[in-house]
Design a protein around this motif. Structure first.
Motif, PDB file in Angstrom:
ATOM      1  N   LEU A 131      10.702  20.224  35.819  1.00  0.00           N
ATOM      2  CA  LEU A 131      10.534  19.350  34.662  1.00  0.00           C
ATOM      3  C   LEU A 131       9.414  18.377  34.948  1.00  0.00           C
ATOM      4  CD1 LEU A 131      12.358  18.297  31.994  1.00  0.00           C
ATOM      5  CD2 LEU A 131      12.592  16.361  33.497  1.00  0.00           C
ATOM      6  N   MET A 189      15.596  13.831  26.900  1.00  0.00           N
ATOM      7  CA  MET A 189      16.626  14.660  26.277  1.00  0.00           C
ATOM      8  C   MET A 189      16.485  14.751  24.762  1.00  0.00           C
ATOM      9  SD  MET A 189      18.751  16.041  28.349  1.00  0.00           S
ATOM     10  CE  MET A 189      20.162  16.460  27.340  1.00  0.00           C
ATOM     11  N   VAL A 237       8.919  21.714  30.447  1.00  0.00           N
ATOM     12  CA  VAL A 237       9.978  22.349  31.204  1.00  0.00           C
ATOM     13  C   VAL A 237       9.412  23.628  31.780  1.00  0.00           C
ATOM     14  CG1 VAL A 237      12.277  23.345  31.115  1.00  0.00           C
ATOM     15  CG2 VAL A 237      11.740  21.367  29.713  1.00  0.00           C
ATOM     16  N   ALA A 262      17.298  20.230  23.756  1.00  0.00           N
ATOM     17  CA  ALA A 262      17.241  20.079  25.205  1.00  0.00           C
ATOM     18  C   ALA A 262      18.208  21.044  25.880  1.00  0.00           C
ATOM     19  CB  ALA A 262      17.552  18.643  25.603  1.00  0.00           C
ATOM     20  N   HIS A 263      19.425  21.184  25.302  1.00  0.00           N
ATOM     21  CA  HIS A 263      20.381  22.128  25.871  1.00  0.00           C
ATOM     22  C   HIS A 263      19.780  23.519  25.898  1.00  0.00           C
ATOM     23  CE1 HIS A 263      23.464  19.193  26.066  1.00  0.00           C
ATOM     24  NE2 HIS A 263      23.598  19.054  24.769  1.00  0.00           N
ATOM     25  N   LEU A 277      18.522  21.918  29.732  1.00  0.00           N
ATOM     26  CA  LEU A 277      18.747  20.564  30.217  1.00  0.00           C
ATOM     27  C   LEU A 277      20.154  20.098  29.850  1.00  0.00           C
ATOM     28  CD1 LEU A 277      15.551  20.586  30.132  1.00  0.00           C
ATOM     29  CD2 LEU A 277      15.719  18.161  29.650  1.00  0.00           C
ATOM     30  N   ILE A 332      18.773  22.126  34.632  1.00  0.00           N
ATOM     31  CA  ILE A 332      18.342  20.790  35.026  1.00  0.00           C
ATOM     32  C   ILE A 332      19.409  19.809  34.572  1.00  0.00           C
ATOM     33  CG2 ILE A 332      16.571  19.029  34.775  1.00  0.00           C
ATOM     34  CD1 ILE A 332      14.697  21.362  33.929  1.00  0.00           C
ATOM     35  N   ILE A 362      20.725  15.940  34.320  1.00  0.00           N
ATOM     36  CA  ILE A 362      20.370  14.528  34.419  1.00  0.00           C
ATOM     37  C   ILE A 362      21.657  13.723  34.417  1.00  0.00           C
ATOM     38  CG2 ILE A 362      19.137  12.639  33.314  1.00  0.00           C
ATOM     39  CD1 ILE A 362      17.336  14.716  32.016  1.00  0.00           C
TER      40      ILE A 362
END
Ligand SMILES: Nc1ncnc2c1ncn2[C@@H]1O[C@H](COP(=O)(O)OP(=O)(O)OP(=O)(O)O)[C@@H](O)[C@H]1O
Ligand SMILES: [Mg+2]
Lengths: 519, 308
Positions: free
Chosen positions: A23, A69, A81, A94-95, A99, A178, A180
Motif C-alpha cells: 500500500l 479506507m 494498492v 476498500a474491502h 483492505l 492489508i 489497518i
C-alpha cells in the motif's frame, strides 16, 4: 505509476525489502474547517510488513487511515494498492481491494447481537442468512482465535474490551490482505494483546498479510513492528525501519519539544479513615444476569485500590453502580459512613468524581460544545449561574478556556462540538472536568485508554497526586502495568467476584495472571 | 334479532369482528411505519398516505371497475409521498418529524382536492371471505366475514419480521437505523437505504387507506379517517418496533374500539363514551406496565431523531 514509487522520504530504501509495496499513499491532505489535519502525508507499506503509525493525540492518525479506507474523502492525494492507483470512495470499495480496518471508535450496531454484527461484516452478506450455520461456522472459527466473545449478547451491552474483541474478530474472520488497526489493544490485557499481535505477526511472516497498526504503547512497537511512521500535528516526520530507533527517540519525534510530565512518587500517607465501603454488592447486567456478586471493598483515603481483570467480568457494572448509572440489586454502598445512591447531589457532597470507560458514551454529550461538556458538573453551582436560575455562558467559557489550556485539549476551541475531537482529546477533556476542583473519592476505569504517552504520564501523575493529597482512588484497569505502578492494594475481579487481594508490594504476578484467567 | 339468540356470546364475537375490521388499517400503517423507523427515520406523514390512499383507491376502483387496481393505486400514491419524504430528508439539517407533519397535511389536502367528485358515486368493493358461512347465526357470519386485505396483512407481519431478521436487506435496514457510524464503516449507502424503507413503508400505509374506502367503512368522504394514521405511529412504539407485535397491537386496538358498540348491542348503553376511550386507556396501562426505569426502550432504533 512507477515514476511515483520513487518519491523520497527518509529510509524508504531500507524498508522496502520486497519488490512492490502493498500500500502506498502519496501526498494526502485533509482539512476540517480551518484545521489542516493532514498535510502532504506520503508513506509506503512493504509487502508483509508490520508497520506502526505513531503520533500524539490529535496528530491525525485516525484521519489518515480513514482517508485511506475511503471513510473520509481526502482533499488531495492518491492511494495505491499493490502499485495500482485505486479510487476508494467508501469503505466497501476498500474491502474490495483487500483492505480491512478496525476503527478506534467502535462501529458495532448496538441493537444487534455479536453474531449479527459478525455476519454483517461478511463479504458479500448472503442474501438470505441461515443463522444456525453461521453460528456454527463462527463458533468454530472462534476456537482458533486468541479470545472469544459470547455470540448471543447484544453488542450494546458489552464492556469496552469485549467490543474491541468483536471488532478484531470481524477483521480476523474476513482475512483482508492489508489490515489497518486503530489502537486495537487499548483495552486488552497485555497477555491478550501479545497473543493477538503475535498471531498477526505470524501471518505477516508468510506474506499473507500486511499490518498497519496505530498504538500508543511503545512496548508493542518495539516487540512486534519492523517499520514505523511518525505523525506530528498532521505532518509525517519519519517513516522507515524500526531498527535503530529507541522509545526515547520515537517519543522525541512524536512530541517535538513538548515536555512530558514527570512521575510523582508515592508519598507516605498516614492511615486515613475508610471512605468508601461497598458491602456485599449485587449488580445485574443489562440482560438480567448477576454481573457483580456479593462484592465487598473497603477503601481508605490516601490509597489507590486497583482492580485487575479481563474486561466483561463485571467491572463495567460495578463502575456504573458507583457512578449512578445502574441501581444495585442488593447490598450497600456507603461513603464516609452514610448511604450513597449515586445521585448528582450526593456526588457533589462527597466530592466523588468518575472517569468511566468509553467517555464519549458514558461521560459526555457528544453534540454539545466543549464548554458545555466541561460545565456538566458545575453549571448550576454558584459562580456559574446568573440570578441563580440561569446558566452563565460566559463563566462557562472562561472556565473552559482555562481547563482546555491546562489539560492541553486540542484544538483549543470551547465552541467546538465535542464529537469532532480525536479519541485521546475526548479523554483529556473528561479528565479536565473530573479532576478539576477538589476530589476526595475518585472512580477511574481504564483512564489511559487511548491516551498518548505524554497524556498517560500526565493522568498517572494526577491520580498519584490525588492520592497523596488524601483522596481515595478506585482504579479499574485492564492494564496490569498501570495497576502495579499506581495502586497500593491490588485485586483481581473474575465473574463478578474479587478472587485475589493483596498489597501491591507483596503481590505475586503469576497468581494474578492465573486468577485473571479464572484458575 | 338473532343477537338475542347468542346473548352474551355476542360480545366477544363482535369484538373479534371489530378487531379485524377496525384493526386492518392500523396494521398496514403500523407495519409501514415500523419498517421506516427501523431504518432510522420517523415518517409522521402516514396519515396523509392513508387518506390519499383511500381516495385514490376509491377513484381508481370506480373508474376501472377493479378494486385491486384501486389497491395498487393507493400503494402507488403512498410510495410517491414516501419518496417525497425521503427526498426532503436527504438534505442536510432537515428534520424528518417536521417534514412528516408537512407531508401529512399535504397528502390530506391533495386527497380532498382530487376526491371531491368521488364522494357520491359507488365504487366496487374489495371481496371478503365468509369464514362463518357454516353458521346459521347472522351475527357469527357478520363477525367472521374477513377481508382478503386483512389476510394479506396477516401474512405481511411475519414476513416483515423474517425479512428484518434473516435477509441481507433486512440487516442493512437495521444497521442504518441503529448506527449511522457503523453503516458508514461498512460502506452502506445510508440515505438510499432509508429512502427505500420510507417508500416501502409509504406503500403499506397507502394500502391501509384502500381498506378504509373499499371495505370498511367502504366509501370515500372527508371524515373517513379519524387519525388512524397517527395512532398507528404510536402503536409502533407500543409494539417495540417488532412487526408481529404490531399485528397484536393493531388487533388489540381495533378490538378495544369495538367494545362500546358490542356492549351496546347487548343492551348496555351506560358509559358508551367511556368504553370508546378503552383503546387509549388500555395503551396507557400496557405502556406503564411494560416500561422499565432501569433502561431505555429496548428495541428502539438508535438513529431515530427522538433518541438522539
Ligand atoms: N469529523 C471531524 N470534524 C472536525 N474535526 C475533526 C473531525 N475528525 C477529526 N477532527 C480533528 O482532526 C484532528 C486529528 O484527529 P484524529 O482523530 O485523526 O487524531 P488521532 O491522531 O487519531 O488522535 P488520537 O490518538 O487521540 O486518537 C483532531 O484535532 C480532531 O479534532
Ligand atoms: Mg485516533
Amino acid at each position: 505509476m512507477n515514476d511515483l514509487a520513487g518519491c523520497g522520504y527518509p529510509g524508504h530504501a531500507a524498508e522496502v525489502s520486497h519488490a512492490r509495496p502493498a500500500l502506498e499513499a502519496i501526498g494526502l491532505c485533509k482539512r476540517f474547517g480551518p484545521l489542516q489535519v493532514l498535510d502532504e502525508v506520503s508513506f509506503k507499506l512493504g509487502q508483509g510488513a508490520f508497520h506502526a503509525l505513531l503520533g500524539g493525540n490529535g496528530a491525525g492518525k485516525s484521519t489518515l487511515v480513514k482517508c485511506v479506507m475511503g471513510y473520509h474523502a481526502a482533499d488531495r492525494g492518491t492511494v495505491l494498492v499493490e502499485n495500482r492507483e485505486c479510487a476508494i470512495g467508501n469503505p466497501r470499495d476498500a474491502h474490495r481491494y483487500g483492505l480491512g480496518m478496525v476503527y478506534q471508535h467502535f462501529t458495532l450496531v448496538p441493537e444487534m447481537t455479536v453474531l449479527e454484527n459478525l455476519v454483517l461484516s461478511r463479504l458479500p452478506i448472503p442474501a438470505m442468512i441461515r443463522w444456525r450455520e453461521e453460528k456454527q461456522r463462527l463458533a468454530a472459527l472462534m476456537e482458533e482465535m486468541p479470545f472469544s466473545v459470547p455470540l448471543d449478547r447484544k453488542a450494546g451491552e458489552l464492556a469496552a474490551g469485549e467490543k474491541q474483541k468483536v471488532e478484531l474478530l470481524k477483521q480476523l474472520f474476513l482475512q483482508p490482505r492489508i489490515l489497518i488497526l486503530d489502537e486495537p489493544t487499548s483495552v486488552l490485557t497485555p497477555q491478550e494483546a501479545d497473543s493477538l499481535l503475535g498471531m498477526l505477526k505470524k501471518r505477516t511472516r508468510s506474506h499473507r498479510l500486511t499490518v498497519l497498526i496505530i498504538t500508543h504503547k511503545f512496548r508493542e512497537v518495539m516487540d512486534f513492528a519492523d517499520a514505523v511512521s511518525v505523525l506530528r500535528r498532521g505532518k509525517l516526520v519519519y517513516s522507515g525501519p524500526l531498527a535503530g530507533q529507541t522509545p526515547a527517540r520515537l517519543a522525541e519525534l512524536m512530541t517535538g519539544s513538548e515536555e512530558i510530565a514527570r512521575t510523582v512518587t508515592r508519598e507516605k500517607v498516614e492511615e486515613k479513615p475508610v471512605r468508601l465501603e461497598i458491602d456485599r454488592l449485587d449488580v445485574a447486567s443489562d440482560h438480567g444476569a448477576r454481573a457483580v456478586k456479593e462484592l465487598s471493598i473497603r477503601l481508605r483515603g490516601g490509597e489507590i485500590f486497583g482492580i485487575a481483570g479481563v474486561s466483561g467480568n463485571g467491572q463495567q457494572e460495578l463502575v456504573q453502580a458507583l457512578s449512578g448509572q445502574r441501581r444495585p440489586d442488593r447490598g450497600a454502598i456507603r461513603i464516609d459512613g452514610s448511604p450513597y445512591a449515586g445521585t448528582r447531589r450526593e456526588m457533589a457532597r462527597f466530592r466523588l468524581r468518575c472517569l468511566p470507560e468509553e467517555p464519549l458514551r458514558n461521560a459526555c454529550v457528544p453534540r454539545m460544545s466543549l464548554a458545555e461538556n466541561l460545565a456538566l458538573r458545575t453549571f448550576d453551582r454558584p459562580g456559574f449561574t446568573r440570578w441563580r436560575w440561569f446558566v452563565d455562558a460566559k463563566a462557562q467559557k472562561t472556565q473552559a478556556r482555562e481547563l482546555i489550556e491546562r489539560y492541553r485539549v486540542h484544538p483549543p476551541e470551547p465552541e467546538r462540538r465535542l464529537d469532532t475531537l480525536s479519541g485521546g482529546n475526548v479523554q483529556r477533556l473528561v479528565l479536565a472536568r473530573e479532576l478539576s476542583g477538589q476530589v476526595e473519592l475518585l472512580i477511574a476505569a481504564n483512564p489511559c485508554f487511548g491516551l498518548d504517552f505524554a497524556a498517560t504520564a500526565e493522568v498517572r501523575r494526577q491520580l498519584m497526586q490525588a492520592r497523596n493529597r488524601g483522596a481515595a482512588v478506585l482504579l479499574v484497569s485492564e492494564d496490569l502495568d498501570e495497576l502495579l505502578e499506581l495502586s497500593d492494594r491490588i485485586a483481581v475481579m473474575f465473574e463478578g467476584r474479587l478472587t485475589y487481594e493483596s498489597w501491591t508490594a507483596e503481590a505475586d504476578l503469576d497468581t494474578i495472571g492465573l486468577r485473571m484467567a479464572g484458575h | 334479532m338473532n343477537g338475542e339468540a347468542l346473548g352474551w356470546w355476542g360480545v366477544p364475537l363482535a369484538i373479534l369482528g371489530g378487531a379485524i375490521r377496525a384493526g386492518t388499517p392500523y396494521l398496514f400503517v403500523s407495519l409501514g411505519e415500523c419498517l421506516t423507523e427501523k431504518s432510522g427515520r420517523i415518517n409522521l406523514g402516514l396519515e396523509g398516505n392513508l387518506v390519499l390512499g383511500a381516495m385514490s383507491a376509491y377513484a381508481v376502483s370506480y373508474l376501472s371497475g377493479s378494486p385491486w387496481l384501486g389497491v395498487l393505486a393507493a400503494g402507488g400514491t403512498g410510495m410517491l409521498l414516501g419518496l417525497l419524504h425521503a427526498w426532503l430528508c436527504s438534505f442536510p439539517k432537515v428534520n424528518d418529524i417536521a417534514v412528516g407533519i408537512a407531508l401529512m397535511l399535504f397528502g390530506i389536502g391533495v386527497a380532498f382536492f382530487f376526491g371531491k367528485p368521488y364522494i357520491q358515486p359507488a365504487a366496487p368493493h374489495l371481496p371478503a371471505l365468509g369464514f362463518g358461512d357454516w353458521s346459521a347465526s347472522a351475527q357469527v357470519r357478520a363477525a367472521l366475514e374477513i377481508n382478503v386485505l386483512f389476510l394479506i396483512g396477516l401474512g405481511t407481519a411475519p414476513l416483515l419480521g423474517w425479512f428484518l431478521a434473516n435477509t441481507r436487506w433486512g440487516l442493512m435496514v437495521r444497521t442504518v437505523g441503529d448506527s449511522r457510524n457503523a453503516a458508514e464503516a461498512l460502506g452502506f449507502p445510508v440515505n438510499r437505504v432509508r429512502a427505500a424503507a420510507t417508500v416501502a413503508g409509504g406503500f403499506l400505509a397507502g394500502v391501509g387507506g384502500a381498506f378504509l374506502s373499499l371495505y370498511y367503512p367502504g366509501s370515500w368522504n372527508e371524515g373517513l379517517s379519524s387519525g388512524q394514521g397517527l395512532i398507528a405511529v404510536a402503536l409502533v412504539v407500543f409494539a417495540r418496533w417488532q412487526p408481529m407485535r404490531c399485528l397484536y397491537a393493531s388487533l388489540l386496538f381495533g378490538g378495544a374500539g369495538a367494545l362500546g358498540p358490542a356492549l351496546q348491542s347487548v343492551g348496555i348503553t351506560g358509559g358508551y363514551y367511556l368504553f370508546n376511550a378503552a383503546p387509549y386507556v388500555l395503551t396507557l396501562l400496557l405502556m406503564a406496565a411494560t416500561c422499565s426505569p432501569e433502561r431505555t426502550l429496548s428495541g428502539i432504533p438508535g438513529e431515530l431523531s427522538v433518541t438522539k
